[in-house]
Design an enzyme around this catalytic site. Structure first.
Site, mmCIF file in Angstrom:
data_model
loop_
_atom_site.group_PDB
_atom_site.id
_atom_site.type_symbol
_atom_site.label_atom_id
_atom_site.label_comp_id
_atom_site.label_asym_id
_atom_site.label_seq_id
_atom_site.Cartn_x
_atom_site.Cartn_y
_atom_site.Cartn_z
ATOM 1 N N ASP A 168 0.874 -1.193 0.000
ATOM 2 C CA ASP A 168 0.000 0.000 0.000
ATOM 3 C C ASP A 168 0.905 1.236 0.000
ATOM 4 O O ASP A 168 0.833 2.096 0.862
ATOM 5 C CB ASP A 168 -0.950 0.013 1.208
ATOM 6 N N ASP A 210 7.479 3.338 3.969
ATOM 7 C CA ASP A 210 8.232 2.116 4.301
ATOM 8 C C ASP A 210 7.993 1.002 3.294
ATOM 9 O O ASP A 210 8.875 0.165 3.062
ATOM 10 C CB ASP A 210 7.982 1.663 5.737
ATOM 11 N N ASP A 211 6.815 1.003 2.636
ATOM 12 C CA ASP A 211 6.617 0.062 1.529
ATOM 13 C C ASP A 211 7.642 0.353 0.431
ATOM 14 O O ASP A 211 8.209 -0.555 -0.176
ATOM 15 C CB ASP A 211 5.223 0.213 0.928
ATOM 16 N N ASN A 266 -2.332 2.938 3.324
ATOM 17 C CA ASN A 266 -1.700 4.214 3.701
ATOM 18 C C ASN A 266 -2.324 5.380 2.927
ATOM 19 O O ASN A 266 -2.507 6.470 3.451
ATOM 20 C CB ASN A 266 -0.204 4.192 3.364
ATOM 21 N N THR A 294 2.673 -6.196 2.658
ATOM 22 C CA THR A 294 3.109 -5.150 3.594
ATOM 23 C C THR A 294 2.031 -4.079 3.774
ATOM 24 O O THR A 294 2.311 -2.956 4.179
ATOM 25 C CB THR A 294 4.408 -4.471 3.111
ATOM 26 N N ASN A 317 -0.411 0.509 17.042
ATOM 27 C CA ASN A 317 0.062 1.864 16.660
ATOM 28 C C ASN A 317 -1.076 2.740 16.133
ATOM 29 O O ASN A 317 -0.902 3.913 15.881
ATOM 30 C CB ASN A 317 1.202 1.800 15.640
ATOM 31 N N GLU A 333 -2.645 -2.835 15.198
ATOM 32 C CA GLU A 333 -1.621 -2.328 14.263
ATOM 33 C C GLU A 333 -2.333 -1.939 12.975
ATOM 34 O O GLU A 333 -3.330 -2.569 12.594
ATOM 35 C CB GLU A 333 -0.600 -3.459 14.023
ATOM 36 N N PHE A 334 -1.822 -0.960 12.234
ATOM 37 C CA PHE A 334 -2.554 -0.349 11.118
ATOM 38 C C PHE A 334 -3.016 -1.350 10.054
ATOM 39 O O PHE A 334 -4.181 -1.313 9.625
ATOM 40 C CB PHE A 334 -1.684 0.741 10.456
ATOM 41 N N ASN A 335 -2.142 -2.220 9.570
ATOM 42 C CA ASN A 335 -2.515 -3.098 8.434
ATOM 43 C C ASN A 335 -3.688 -4.016 8.787
ATOM 44 O O ASN A 335 -4.539 -4.291 7.945
ATOM 45 C CB ASN A 335 -1.324 -3.941 7.984
ATOM 46 N N HIS A 391 9.197 -1.113 9.374
ATOM 47 C CA HIS A 391 8.145 -2.148 9.373
ATOM 48 C C HIS A 391 8.206 -3.033 8.107
ATOM 49 O O HIS A 391 8.445 -4.230 8.175
ATOM 50 C CB HIS A 391 6.767 -1.487 9.430
ATOM 51 N N ASP A 392 7.962 -2.418 6.960
ATOM 52 C CA ASP A 392 7.826 -3.209 5.724
ATOM 53 C C ASP A 392 9.161 -3.757 5.212
ATOM 54 O O ASP A 392 9.212 -4.911 4.745
ATOM 55 C CB ASP A 392 7.146 -2.358 4.643
HETATM 56 O O1 RIB Z 1 1.813 -0.487 11.009
HETATM 57 C C1 RIB Z 1 2.782 -0.323 10.011
HETATM 58 C C2 RIB Z 1 2.218 -0.683 8.678
HETATM 59 O O2 RIB Z 1 1.149 0.188 8.360
HETATM 60 C C3 RIB Z 1 3.243 -0.509 7.539
HETATM 61 O O3 RIB Z 1 2.969 -1.459 6.544
HETATM 62 C C4 RIB Z 1 2.961 0.877 7.023
HETATM 63 O O4 RIB Z 1 3.289 1.018 5.640
HETATM 64 C C5 RIB Z 1 1.471 0.946 7.188
HETATM 65 O O5 RIB Z 1 0.886 0.321 6.066
HETATM 66 CA CA CA Z 2 2.637 -0.754 4.226
#
Ligand code: RIB
Ligand code: CA
Length: 331
Positions: free
Chosen positions: A13, A17-18, A42, A127, A162, A168-170, A254-255
């Protein structure tokens, strides 16, 4: 492409960090990248797709197919993470507009086709939110038995989340999709979910000194300036955000760690356990719940990363950026 190359599909996405994860993958000739599928997360799908094409072009891999996927999560429509990744999704970085890929195939069909064509050999790394993977499972329930390895950046297993204290976001962005994915992998003959969560990614950080060291090491190399300018401009937005939130200018990888584990699982220590996802908790939606003691009596469907060789990962990342600066990715 080395003859030891393994077929990869990466689902992203593309946020900052991707992008670093994609650069890392492009620097490894042992990864035969069949295609990169994109998903909303994201940033909206169109931005994630555009960013992915632009980053692959920066890495000299404009040849890699990019497959647009789900524009919305399966269930609830939630906010994106543009406050973390910037409006464009790449922070302060500006990359040339990539060429449109006419007739791009859909992510779900492409993931399934790649798994069937490389049955037992495909390495699938996600990711972003798991919407595309869940849709692929609905269409091809055999997917977990077709892939060799399935790695996700997602979840918080013995760590606070987070996005909320629990999530966590994903996972939070599409908890229904995540539940389908966790409940589909790990059965008899099926790959487990190798779950790279905040528990280990929070231990893999870089700072502005690391980026300055990359820049000085590669100065003068063929592809150095565009790459180092991107790394600095993209991550500066992230540093500013982290300083505002946590008072520290650090970049949590992260990714890139998930991609690095997809290439070399020995980077992390994992524990096999049953994992499920909360999809309707007033406070806990998106939480990844681990049954460490086997209380549910369910099959252990996941390998949950509990420790990471952070220094070796950092070194591998810096070496990958050095290779990219020399034109490693360029075909
Ligand atoms: O929580 C971190 C994840 O959420 C990472 O993949 C970042 O790119 C966001 O997508
Ligand atoms: Ca990501």
């Amino acid at each position: 492409m080395s003859d030891r190359a393994e077929p990869f599909v990466i689902d992203v996405d593309t946020g900052i960090d991707d992008a670093l994860a994609l650069l890392y993958a492009c620097a490894h000739e042992e990864a035969q990248i069949l295609g990169v599928s994109t998903v909303v997360g994201n940033v909206p799908l169109a931005a994630a797709t555009r960013n992915t094409r632009a980053v692959l072009r920066l890495a000299g891999r404009a040849d890699v197919a990019v497959w647009p996927g789900a524009p919305t999560a399966l269930s609830i429509s939630v906010r994106d993470a543009s406050e973390i990744h910037g409006k464009t999704g790449l922070g302060h970085a500006v990359l040339p507009e990539p060429e449109e890929q006419a007739g791009a195939l859909h992510a779900v069909d492409s993931i399934i086709a790649a798994a069937r064509a490389h049955a037992g050999r495909l390495i699938l790394c996600a990711t972003g939110p798991l919407t595309n993977i869940a849709l692929a499972l609905m269409r091809e329930p055999e997917l977990p038995r077709l892939v060799k390895r399935f790695v996700i950046m997602g979840g918080a297993y013995a760590e606070p989340g987070n996005v909320t204290p629990a999530a966590e976001f994903n996972i939070w962005h599409d908890p229904e999709a995540a539940r389908i994915v966790f409940r589909s992998f790990g059965g008899v003959g099926a790959a487990p979910v190798i779950a790279i969560g905040l528990d280990v990614t929070r231990k893999t950080i870089i700072d502005e000194g690391d980026l300055a060291a990359i820049a000085s090491r590669v100065a003068g190399k063929q592809h150095a300036s565009a790459l180092t300018r991107f790394l600095e401009d993209a991550s500066r937005f992230y540093f500013e955000r982290m300083e505002k939130t946590y008072g520290r200018r650090i970049f949590t990888m992260h990714d890139p760690l998930a991609l690095a584990v997809a290439l070399d699982p020995t980077l992390v220590e994992t524990r096999r356990a049953a994992v499920d996802v909360e999809t309707s908790g007033r406070l806990t939606t998106g939480a990844t719940i681990v049954d460490w003691r086997g209380q549910w009596g369910r099959l252990a469907n996941a390998e949950v990363a509990v420790a990471v060789d952070a220094e070796r990962f950092r070194r591998l990342f810096f070496e990958a950026m050095d290779r990219l600066a020399e034109g490693a990715g360029a075909t």
